[in-house]
Write a protein that holds these residues in place. Structure first.
Motif, short mmCIF file in Angstrom:
data_model
loop_
_atom_site.label_atom_id
_atom_site.label_comp_id
_atom_site.label_asym_id
_atom_site.label_seq_id
_atom_site.Cartn_x
_atom_site.Cartn_y
_atom_site.Cartn_z
N GLY A 1 0.84 -1.20 0.00
CA GLY A 1 0.00 0.00 0.00
C GLY A 1 0.87 1.25 0.00
N GLU A 2 0.22 2.39 -0.10
CA GLU A 2 0.94 3.65 -0.16
C GLU A 2 1.26 4.15 1.26
N ASN A 3 2.41 4.79 1.38
CA ASN A 3 2.86 5.41 2.63
C ASN A 3 3.09 4.40 3.75
N LEU A 4 3.56 3.21 3.38
CA LEU A 4 3.87 2.17 4.36
C LEU A 4 5.38 2.01 4.47
N VAL A 5 5.84 1.57 5.63
CA VAL A 5 7.26 1.30 5.86
C VAL A 5 7.56 -0.09 5.30
N SER A 6 8.51 -0.15 4.34
CA SER A 6 8.84 -1.44 3.73
C SER A 6 10.09 -2.07 4.34
N GLU A 7 10.97 -1.25 4.88
CA GLU A 7 12.21 -1.79 5.44
C GLU A 7 12.70 -0.88 6.58
N GLU A 8 13.30 -1.50 7.59
CA GLU A 8 13.83 -0.74 8.72
C GLU A 8 15.35 -0.90 8.73
N PHE A 9 16.06 0.23 8.62
CA PHE A 9 17.53 0.21 8.62
C PHE A 9 18.10 0.29 10.03
N GLN A 10 17.46 1.05 10.89
CA GLN A 10 17.91 1.17 12.28
C GLN A 10 16.67 1.15 13.17
N LYS A 11 16.70 0.28 14.16
CA LYS A 11 15.57 0.11 15.04
C LYS A 11 15.35 1.36 15.90
N GLY A 12 14.10 1.74 16.04
CA GLY A 12 13.74 2.87 16.90
C GLY A 12 13.31 2.38 18.27
N TYR A 13 13.43 3.24 19.28
CA TYR A 13 13.09 2.86 20.65
C TYR A 13 12.24 3.94 21.30
N MET A 14 11.38 3.46 22.19
CA MET A 14 10.55 4.34 23.02
C MET A 14 11.02 4.20 24.46
N TYR A 15 11.04 5.31 25.18
CA TYR A 15 11.31 5.28 26.62
C TYR A 15 10.08 5.85 27.30
N LYS A 16 9.42 5.02 28.08
CA LYS A 16 8.14 5.36 28.69
C LYS A 16 7.18 5.75 27.57
N ASP A 17 6.73 7.00 27.50
CA ASP A 17 5.78 7.39 26.45
C ASP A 17 6.41 8.24 25.36
N GLY A 18 7.71 8.47 25.43
CA GLY A 18 8.37 9.34 24.46
C GLY A 18 9.32 8.56 23.56
N VAL A 19 9.64 9.15 22.41
CA VAL A 19 10.56 8.53 21.46
C VAL A 19 11.99 8.75 21.96
N LEU A 20 12.71 7.66 22.10
CA LEU A 20 14.11 7.74 22.48
C LEU A 20 14.97 7.89 21.22
N ARG A 21 14.63 7.10 20.20
CA ARG A 21 15.30 7.21 18.90
C ARG A 21 14.29 6.82 17.82
N HIS A 22 14.22 7.65 16.77
CA HIS A 22 13.32 7.36 15.64
C HIS A 22 13.85 6.17 14.85
N SER A 23 12.94 5.41 14.26
CA SER A 23 13.33 4.31 13.37
C SER A 23 13.76 4.89 12.04
N MET A 24 14.91 4.43 11.53
CA MET A 24 15.35 4.83 10.19
C MET A 24 14.75 3.84 9.21
N VAL A 25 13.90 4.34 8.28
CA VAL A 25 13.10 3.42 7.46
C VAL A 25 13.09 3.81 5.98
N LYS A 26 12.65 2.83 5.17
CA LYS A 26 12.38 3.04 3.75
C LYS A 26 10.86 3.03 3.59
N VAL A 27 10.34 4.00 2.86
CA VAL A 27 8.89 4.17 2.72
C VAL A 27 8.46 3.90 1.29
N VAL A 28 7.32 3.22 1.15
CA VAL A 28 6.76 2.92 -0.16
C VAL A 28 5.83 4.05 -0.58
N ASN A 29 5.99 4.53 -1.85
CA ASN A 29 5.09 5.55 -2.40
C ASN A 29 4.13 4.93 -3.36
#
Length: 186
Positions: A158-186
């Protein structure tokens, strides 16, 4: 003489001892007036005391409320400062965790049974302190959680979906600790 005038009015003076030890002559009428004046003065004094007590009670209640608010605010600030400090430390540890995960991924099945590999797996457990990995693949792209570094055209997904993750993202409690580095499908 005053005593003669007072006797003429039909009142007889009485001798009383004053505070300084001298004797003074007072009539019943004078005593009654003094009692009325002192009763009125006591009532006024009582009203003033009641007003002052009400004012002091109000001040006390306001100070207690202010103190309670300050205590809560201080506790909240302490918690926030702890979270900020923990977040900074955890963000610096994430590259180390990534390297451990890459090392585990490069091991053969026989190597994964060794105590060294099991020790590495124990180090990578961060969920106990509130750090959780984000699952990005197959989910809709969200800039609050994902960092798009590549785009691809794929008709199967589908459109605007994440197809691949290059670097894993993490959450700490309710906030983003590190964003996921991803490839997106258009």
């Amino acid at each position: 003489d005053e005593s003669i005038v007072e006797e003429a009015k039909g009142e007889t003076p009485e001798e009383t001892t004053t505070e300084d030890g001298t004797e003074a002559k007072e009539t019943k009428e004078t005593k009654t007036k003094k009692k009325k004046k002192s009763a009125a003065a006591l009532e006024i004094e009582l009203k003033k005391s009641e007003e002052k007590a009400a004012e002091m009670t109000d001040k006390y209640q306001r100070l207690m409320a202010e103190f309670e608010n300050a205590r809560k605010r201080n506790a909240k600030e302490q918690s926030h400062m702890y979270d900020v400090g923990a977040k900074e430390v955890l963000a610096k540890l994430l590259p180390v965790v990534d390297n451990f995960e890459r090392g585990l991924g490069a091991m053969t099945d026989a190597d994964k049974e060794s105590s060294f590999a099991q020790g590495i797996e124990m180090i990578t457990v961060l969920e106990e302190i509130g750090v959780k990995p984000m699952d990005a693949v197959g989910k809709e792209f969200n800039p609050d959680f994902h960092n798009a570094v590549m785009h691809e055209e794929n008709e199967e997904m589908g459109e605007n979906l994440v197809s691949e993750e290059f670097q894993k993202g993490y959450m700490y409690k309710d906030g983003v600790l590190r964003h996921s580095m991803v490839k997106v499908v258009n």
